[in-house]
Enzyme design. Structure first.
Site, PDB file in Angstrom:
ATOM      1  N   LYS A  58       0.919  -1.157   0.038  1.00 34.02           N
ATOM      2  CA  LYS A  58      -0.085   0.008   0.101  1.00 34.02           C
ATOM      3  C   LYS A  58       1.027   1.240   0.117  1.00 34.02           C
ATOM      4  O   LYS A  58       0.588   2.057  -0.744  1.00 34.02           O
ATOM      5  CB  LYS A  58      -0.875   0.170   1.313  1.00 34.02           C
ATOM      6  CG  LYS A  58      -2.056  -0.840   1.241  1.00 34.02           C
ATOM      7  CD  LYS A  58      -2.794  -0.883   2.560  1.00 34.02           C
ATOM      8  CE  LYS A  58      -3.611  -2.204   2.738  1.00 34.02           C
ATOM      9  NZ  LYS A  58      -4.077  -2.712   3.896  1.00 34.02           N
TER      10      LYS A  58
ATOM     11  N   GLN B 277      -4.551  -1.854   9.985  1.00 29.20           N
ATOM     12  CA  GLN B 277      -4.811  -3.110   9.593  1.00 29.20           C
ATOM     13  C   GLN B 277      -5.088  -4.195  10.219  1.00 29.20           C
ATOM     14  O   GLN B 277      -4.958  -4.247  11.617  1.00 29.20           O
ATOM     15  CB  GLN B 277      -3.151  -3.440   9.279  1.00 29.20           C
ATOM     16  CG  GLN B 277      -2.933  -4.833   8.254  1.00 29.20           C
ATOM     17  CD  GLN B 277      -3.505  -4.705   7.003  1.00 29.20           C
ATOM     18  OE1 GLN B 277      -3.507  -3.697   6.451  1.00 29.20           O
ATOM     19  NE2 GLN B 277      -4.228  -6.072   6.532  1.00 29.20           N
TER      20      GLN B 277
ATOM     21  N   ASP C 242     -11.211   2.899   4.797  1.00 32.00           N
ATOM     22  CA  ASP C 242     -11.524   1.373   4.717  1.00 32.00           C
ATOM     23  C   ASP C 242     -12.918   1.599   4.726  1.00 32.00           C
ATOM     24  O   ASP C 242     -13.482   0.254   3.982  1.00 32.00           O
ATOM     25  CB  ASP C 242     -10.934   0.630   6.090  1.00 32.00           C
ATOM     26  CG  ASP C 242      -9.915   0.075   5.652  1.00 32.00           C
ATOM     27  OD1 ASP C 242      -9.500  -0.416   4.609  1.00 32.00           O
ATOM     28  OD2 ASP C 242      -8.888  -0.133   6.585  1.00 32.00           O
TER      29      ASP C 242
HETATM   30  N1  GUN Z   1      -7.180  -6.861   6.145  1.00 27.83           N
HETATM   31  C1  GUN Z   1      -7.627  -7.570   5.183  1.00 27.83           C
HETATM   32  N2  GUN Z   1      -8.244  -6.777   4.163  1.00 27.83           N
HETATM   33  C2  GUN Z   1      -7.995  -5.579   4.716  1.00 27.83           C
HETATM   34  C3  GUN Z   1      -8.481  -4.143   4.517  1.00 27.83           C
HETATM   35  O1  GUN Z   1      -9.043  -4.217   3.341  1.00 27.83           O
HETATM   36  N3  GUN Z   1      -8.182  -3.233   5.422  1.00 27.83           N
HETATM   37  C4  GUN Z   1      -7.739  -3.519   6.649  1.00 27.83           C
HETATM   38  N4  GUN Z   1      -7.715  -2.277   7.504  1.00 27.83           N
HETATM   39  N5  GUN Z   1      -7.336  -4.461   7.094  1.00 27.83           N
HETATM   40  C5  GUN Z   1      -7.411  -5.730   6.182  1.00 27.83           C
END
Ligand code: GUN
Length: 282
Positions: free
Chosen positions: A50, A94, A117
Site C-alpha cells: 500500500k 490493518q 476502509d
Molecule cells: N485486512 C484484510 N483486508 C483489509 C483491508 O482492506 N483493510 C484493513 N484495514 N485490514 C485488512
C-alpha cells in the site's frame, strides 16, 4: 467455454495512473496513515505494498508499526492523534489485530471522514442506506468496478457471495443490492453450498479455503470473482479451482492479479476522495 480473464492488475494500473495525474495537480499531497500492530508477515507485505503504491502516485503514506504487546488504550490514543492531525486525510488500521485488542472499538474510534476502509458504523450505515456519500470498503468497491467493466449493467443478476465478513461479504452484499442484483450471502452454516452457487450469475468467493469452488459449483457462463489469498503447498492461490472453473465460466479473476491490485487502487481512491472533501472540493 474458456473464460475471459478479468485483468485486475491492468485495470488497477490504469486507475492508479489516472489518480497520479490528478494528484500531480495538487499543491498539498493526500496523506494516508497506516497503523499496523504486531508482525503478521502477510499484513506487513500488504502494508508495504500500500505504501509503495501510495508513494508512487505522489501521496504521503506513513506506516505506524507498533509492537505486538501494544495495549488497546495505546492504540486508541494513536488513532485519536491521527484523527486530530490536520495533515492526515485517511487512516487505516490493518486487520486482524492481536486478540487482546477489541477491533470493533478501534474501528469505531476512527473519525468517519478519515475512515478510508469504510469499516466504521457511519460509513457502513451510509452504504446500507445506498447513500452516495458512503466511503465504500476497498475490496467490494474494486469488485464492483471489475463486474461493471466486464458485464455492464448488473440489474437482475443473481449474485451469490461466499463469506459474510465485515471486510468483504457484508459490504459487497449491500453494494450489489444497491446495483439491483438479487443477492444471496452464504457462510459456514449454509446447507448445500454447491447447489446455491450453481444458481449464481455472479459468484464471489471470500471464504479463505484454497481451491474450494469446483467446476460443478458453477453455472455455464457465470462470472466468477475470487477474493481468496491462500497458500497451496507454498504457492499463492484463490478460493476457486481456477484451472477447472475457467472451462465453465464466461469471466473469471485470477489469483494473483485479480481482486488484490484493485483493493489497493480503491483504497488510494478513497484517500483522494477524503482529501478532496477535507479541502471542501467535493
Ligand atoms: N485486512 C484484510 N483486508 C483489509 C483491508 O482492506 N483493510 C484493513 N484495514 N485490514 C485488512
Amino acid at each position: 467455454m474458456t473464460a475471459k480473464i478479468i485483468d485486475g492488475k491492468k485495470t488497477a494500473e490504469i486507475l492508479r495512473t489516472e489518480l497520479a495525474q490528478k494528484i500531480a495537480l495538487e499543491t498539498i499531497k493526500p496523506y494516508l496513515a497506516v497503523v499496523l500492530v504486531g508482525d503478521d508477515p502477510a499484513s506487513l507485505i500488504y502494508d508495504r505494498n500500500k505504501q509503495k503504491a501510495a508513494q508512487a502516485m505522489g501521496m504521503e503514506c506513513v506506516i505506524h508499526h507498533l509492537p505486538q504487546e501494544t495495549t488497546e488504550d495505546e492504540l486508541l490514543n494513536l488513532v485519536t492523534e491521527l484523527n486530530i492531525d490536520k495533515k492526515v486525510n485517511g487512516i487505516i488500521v490493518q486487520m486482524p489485530l492481536p486478540k487482546h485488542i477489541d477491533s470493533s472499538a478501534v474501528i469505531k474510534a476512527i473519525a468517519h471522514e478519515k475512515d478510508v476502509d469504510g469499516f466504521g458504523p457511519y460509513n457502513a450505515g451510509l452504504l446500507h442506506e445506498n447513500d452516495s456519500q458512503a466511503m465504500i470498503a476497498a475490496t467490494p468497491k474494486g469488485i464492483l468496478y471489475l463486474l461493471k467493466q466486464a458485464l455492464g449493467d448488473l440489474s437482475g443478476k443473481h449474485a451469490v457471495i461466499i463469506g459474510r465478513s465485515n471486510i468483504v461479504g457484508r459490504p459487497l452484499a449491500s453494494l450489489l443490492l444497491n446495483n439491483n442484483c438479487t443477492v444471496t450471502v452464504t457462510h459456514t452454516k449454509t446447507v448445500d453450498l454447491p447447489s446455491i452457487c450453481r444458481q449464481a450469475d455472479i459468484l464471489v468467493s471470500a471464504c479463505g479455503q484454497a481451491k474450494m469452488v469446483k467446476k460443478d459449483w458453477v453455472k455455464d457462463g457465470a462470472t466468477v470473482i475470487d477474493v481468496g489469498m491462500n497458500r497451496d503447498g507454498g504457492k499463492l492461490c484463490g478460493d476457486v479451482d481456477f484451472d477447472e472453473v475457467k472451462e465453465k465460466a464466461a469471466y473469471i479473476t485470477p489469483v494473483p492479479g485479480g481482486v488484490g491490485p484493485m483493493t489497493i487502487a480503491m483504497l488510494l481512491d478513497n484517500t483522494y476522495q477524503a482529501f478532496l472533501r477535507q479541502h471542501n472540493v467535493k
